[in-house]
Write an enzyme that holds these catalytic residues in place. Structure first.
Site, PDB file in Angstrom:
ATOM      1  CG  HIS A  44      -1.715  -0.932   1.564  1.00 26.24           C
ATOM      2  ND1 HIS A  44      -3.177  -1.080   1.349  1.00 26.24           N
ATOM      3  CD2 HIS A  44      -1.606  -2.386   2.173  1.00 26.24           C
ATOM      4  CE1 HIS A  44      -3.528  -2.376   1.858  1.00 26.24           C
ATOM      5  NE2 HIS A  44      -2.550  -3.044   2.232  1.00 26.24           N
ATOM      6  CD  GLU A 126      -0.822   1.425   4.320  1.00 30.05           C
ATOM      7  OE1 GLU A 126      -0.292   1.957   3.297  1.00 30.05           O
ATOM      8  OE2 GLU A 126      -2.265   1.120   4.506  1.00 30.05           O
ATOM      9  CG  HIS A 162      -5.037  -1.717  -1.117  1.00 29.73           C
ATOM     10  ND1 HIS A 162      -5.384  -0.554  -0.680  1.00 29.73           N
ATOM     11  CD2 HIS A 162      -6.115  -2.500  -1.015  1.00 29.73           C
ATOM     12  CE1 HIS A 162      -6.536  -0.802   0.361  1.00 29.73           C
ATOM     13  NE2 HIS A 162      -6.988  -2.021  -0.279  1.00 29.73           N
ATOM     14  CG  ASP A 172      -3.001   1.944  -2.036  1.00 28.19           C
ATOM     15  OD1 ASP A 172      -4.365   1.551  -2.377  1.00 28.19           O
ATOM     16  OD2 ASP A 172      -2.735   1.295  -0.887  1.00 28.19           O
TER      17      ASP A 172
END
Length: 209
Positions: A44, A126, A162, A172
């Protein structure tokens, strides 16, 4: 001048926590389905406020302590209860919020390889960033090392974005994420190595994106 020593490799313990990460446990998690696989990595990007880096806001969001009055954008986040297993900052710093053994709330409505509910069987990473600018070399270095550590603990078979598991809903890690660069750092550039490791990447890793 002595060369700078290489950083120690990451280690994921049997409890699912990385010994070298900055750990800030999030309440936004729950147990995975019993005896289910953990075989997918989902990449992400995130920045809070959008396009701004640094500060405590991402960790605060994952910890349910975000000051929603600190920025006008945050007002729309009041009802969110989200998390990811890991966050990689722009300087390469690794943070962890949820044990990789548990289910973080990062993927939402999603599907991969005919399987719904990707949170059940995936690990979410992330990257501090956005869809509109490149990620840093330090982030790729940390991401590759973390991927290798996770593969040493779990039977990972695939890496995806994602955007691939929630097309039309999510974008993303976006067009500036260099899948080929990431793959090369993880498994090397030659097809012989790629065949040996058995980790599948999105087609973008073969198309120079």
């Amino acid at each position: 001048m002595r060369p700078r020593p290489e950083p120690a490799p990451f280690v994921i313990g049997a409890d699912g926590w990385c010994r070298q990460a900055l750990c800030e446990p999030s309440p936004n998690c729950d147990p995975r389905p019993a005896d289910g696989p953990i075989d997918l990595l989902v990449i992400h990007n995130i920045s809070l406020p959008p396009g701004e880096f640094g500060g405590p806001y991402i960790a605060d969001l994952f910890g349910n302590r975000l000051d929603f009055d600190a920025h006008p954008y945050f007002d729309q986040l009041r009802q969110l209860r989200v998390s990811a297993h890991f966050l990689i900052r722009r300087d390469g710093t690794l943070m962890q919020f949820v044990s990789a053994n548990d289910r973080a709330w990062h993927a939402g409505l999603s599907s991969f390889g005919g399987r719904e509910r990707c949170n059940d069987f995936s690990i979410g990473i992330e990257l501090e960033g956005s869809d509109f600018e490149p990620f840093t070399q330090l982030q790729y270095t940390t991401l590759a090392a973390l991927t290798q550590a996770l593969r040493a603990r779990y039977h990972l078979t695939d890496v995806t974005g994602h955007e691939h598991i929630a097309p039309g809903r999510k974008t993303d890690p976006g067009p500036f994420f260099d899948w080929r660069r990431y793959r090369t750092l993880v498994v090397g550039a030659t097809s012989a190595v790629l065949d040996r490791v058995g980790l599948r990447f999105p087609p973008a890793a073969d198309n120079g994106q």
